[in-house]
Enzyme design. Structure first.
Site, PDB file in Angstrom:
ATOM      1  N   GLY A  85      30.593  18.551 -16.116  1.00 33.97           N
ATOM      2  CA  GLY A  85      30.605  18.244 -17.616  1.00 33.97           C
ATOM      3  C   GLY A  85      30.393  16.755 -17.689  1.00 33.97           C
ATOM      4  O   GLY A  85      30.150  15.967 -16.794  1.00 33.97           O
ATOM      5  N   ARG A  86      31.033  16.359 -18.945  1.00 32.79           N
ATOM      6  CA  ARG A  86      30.909  14.816 -19.040  1.00 32.79           C
ATOM      7  C   ARG A  86      31.669  13.918 -17.826  1.00 32.79           C
ATOM      8  O   ARG A  86      31.160  12.778 -17.604  1.00 32.79           O
ATOM      9  CB  ARG A  86      31.617  14.522 -20.385  1.00 32.79           C
ATOM     10  N   ILE A  87      32.818  14.298 -17.533  1.00 34.17           N
ATOM     11  CA  ILE A  87      33.642  13.472 -16.694  1.00 34.17           C
ATOM     12  C   ILE A  87      32.883  13.653 -15.190  1.00 34.17           C
ATOM     13  O   ILE A  87      32.570  12.709 -14.306  1.00 34.17           O
ATOM     14  CB  ILE A  87      34.938  14.086 -16.369  1.00 34.17           C
TER      15      ILE A  87
ATOM     16  N   ARG B  51      28.749  27.005 -14.270  1.00 35.37           N
ATOM     17  CA  ARG B  51      28.297  28.270 -14.435  1.00 35.37           C
ATOM     18  C   ARG B  51      26.788  28.271 -14.790  1.00 35.37           C
ATOM     19  O   ARG B  51      26.061  29.498 -14.510  1.00 35.37           O
ATOM     20  CB  ARG B  51      28.990  28.934 -15.672  1.00 35.37           C
TER      21      ARG B  51
ATOM     22  N   ALA C  86      41.372  17.790 -12.348  1.00 33.09           N
ATOM     23  CA  ALA C  86      40.799  18.624 -13.190  1.00 33.09           C
ATOM     24  C   ALA C  86      42.373  19.127 -13.984  1.00 33.09           C
ATOM     25  O   ALA C  86      42.740  18.508 -14.927  1.00 33.09           O
ATOM     26  CB  ALA C  86      40.027  20.034 -12.878  1.00 33.09           C
ATOM     27  N   ARG C  87      42.906  20.291 -13.579  1.00 26.94           N
ATOM     28  CA  ARG C  87      44.052  20.883 -13.896  1.00 26.94           C
ATOM     29  C   ARG C  87      44.740  21.343 -12.807  1.00 26.94           C
ATOM     30  O   ARG C  87      44.087  22.128 -12.068  1.00 26.94           O
ATOM     31  CB  ARG C  87      43.639  21.929 -15.113  1.00 26.94           C
TER      32      ARG C  87
ATOM     33  N   GLU D  66      53.204  21.639 -12.589  1.00 28.83           N
ATOM     34  CA  GLU D  66      53.482  20.269 -12.672  1.00 28.83           C
ATOM     35  C   GLU D  66      54.610  20.207 -13.861  1.00 28.83           C
ATOM     36  O   GLU D  66      54.508  20.917 -14.792  1.00 28.83           O
ATOM     37  CB  GLU D  66      52.612  19.552 -12.757  1.00 28.83           C
TER      38      GLU D  66
ATOM     39  N   HIS E  93      49.552  12.678 -12.587  1.00 22.78           N
ATOM     40  CA  HIS E  93      48.803  13.282 -13.842  1.00 22.78           C
ATOM     41  C   HIS E  93      48.313  11.814 -14.641  1.00 22.78           C
ATOM     42  O   HIS E  93      48.630  11.773 -15.846  1.00 22.78           O
ATOM     43  CB  HIS E  93      49.387  14.196 -14.635  1.00 22.78           C
ATOM     44  N   ILE E  94      47.799  11.016 -13.896  1.00 26.63           N
ATOM     45  CA  ILE E  94      47.521   9.620 -14.646  1.00 26.63           C
ATOM     46  C   ILE E  94      45.822   9.002 -14.652  1.00 26.63           C
ATOM     47  O   ILE E  94      45.806   7.981 -15.069  1.00 26.63           O
ATOM     48  CB  ILE E  94      48.218   8.443 -13.956  1.00 26.63           C
TER      49      ILE E  94
END
Length: 328
Positions: A156-158, A179, A239-240, A269, A287-288
């Site tokens: 995606g964008r990132i 996908r 990501a996550r 987290e 997460h920074i």
């Protein structure tokens, strides 16, 4: 005329809070306490809007306890903390903050990948411990980034921002898996090539994860995928948490089945799997990835823009479920 009441669930820039107060009766959280689900629900009583972050879970039970809620505005691009379907069913608008953090997060993701490849954290810990007494030809030898193969899961964008940095700045060969394949006009300037997921893990020297979290993406990278990687490869996750099986990764790092990893997000987290804290070949950050003053302020402002528009008859700039707007 009575102004709508809103809840700002976490501490935020004072200037943003002041702007919200010109439109709403604001209940804020200056002590930045993370409330339990019950406490959050209680604080939302009578509120038309909620300004939240990834630490607040908005689910069907909370919505049913607060049927007056009309908008939930997330100060994050990801929104896996919000049950969007439940919100849509109840006519509650959900918004997020995309785009404004793309380049900053891409910077950080690339930096994390480089830190893992070049063993920067290991070297710093070694130096700080007073163990550096001489130069040695093989001391903290890592792997090159320039000219290597960069594999991006989630283009995606990132992901595209990270690909640009790799291809144009470091001469990297870029492969990716989505996908669906990107338009050739996006691929060509980067020399990027779509591959299936297994090929990406087999061929990449450095794998970077930038895909959004969903139940389908839970543990998308587990023991099987890690086993496909080269023993010299690195894995970076911006990501996550939950996309990587952290326990499987910790074991692979401990057994040196891959060279290194770099993680900004974690399953469960702010808790971190203890196995990841026990191995030297991993870079860990809390997460920074979007944490520059300018970017966090832009995120906060966009979340405020969304909340103001949602509750004052405007058009929110970045709705997640825009179909709700048509029903108002």
């Amino acid at each position: 005329m009575t102004r709508p009441a809103v809840l700002v669930a976490r501490a935020v820039f004072p200037e943003v809070l002041a702007r919200l107060r010109t439109h709403f009766e604001v209940d804020d959280n200056p002590d930045d306490v993370i409330w339990s689900p019950g406490e959050l629900s209680q604080r939302l009583r009578g509120k038309a809007g909620a300004y939240v972050t990834g630490s607040e879970r908005v689910d069907a039970a909370l919505l049913d306890a607060n049927p007056q809620l009309r908008a939930v505005c997330n100060m994050a691009v990801g929104y896996n903390n919000i049950d969007v379907d439940a919100c849509t069913e109840r006519g509650v608008l959900v918004t997020n903050t995309p785009d404004v953090l793309t380049e900053t997060t891409a910077d950080f993701g690339f930096a994390l990948m480089m830190a893992a490849a070049r063993r920067m954290a290991e070297g710093e810990h070694y130096l700080r411990a007073g163990r550096w007494t001489k130069w040695r030809y093989d001391m903290f030898t890592g792997s090159d980034v320039h000219g290597a193969t960069l594999g991006i899961l989630g283009m995606g964008r990132i992901g595209q921002g990270i690909a640009r940095r790799g291809a144009l700045g470091f001469g990297m060969r870029v492969i990716y898996h989505n996908r669906s394949r990107l338009d050739p006009a996006v691929e060509q300037p980067l020399g990027a090539r779509w591959v299936d997921k297994d090929t990406l893990f087999r061929e990449a020297d450095h794998v970077v994860l930038v895909l959004p979290y969903s139940p389908a993406a839970h543990h998308a990278v587990g023991a099987r995928e890690i086993a496909l990687m080269k023993p010299t490869a690195t894995l970076t996750n911006v990501a996550r948490g939950g996309i990587v099986d952290d326990a499987a990764l910790a074991q692979a790092l401990r057994e040196q089945r891959i060279a290194a990893a770099a993680l900004d997000v974690f399953e469960g987290e702010p808790k971190v799997h203890p196995g990841l804290l026990e191995v030297p070949n991993v870079v860990l950050t809390p997460h920074i990835a979007s944490a520059t003053v300018a970017t966090r302020r832009a995120m906060a402002d966009l979340a405020a823009d969304n909340l103001i528009a949602a509750l004052t008859g405007g058009v929110p700039p970045t709705p997640v479920n825009p179909q709700v707007l048509g029903g108002r």
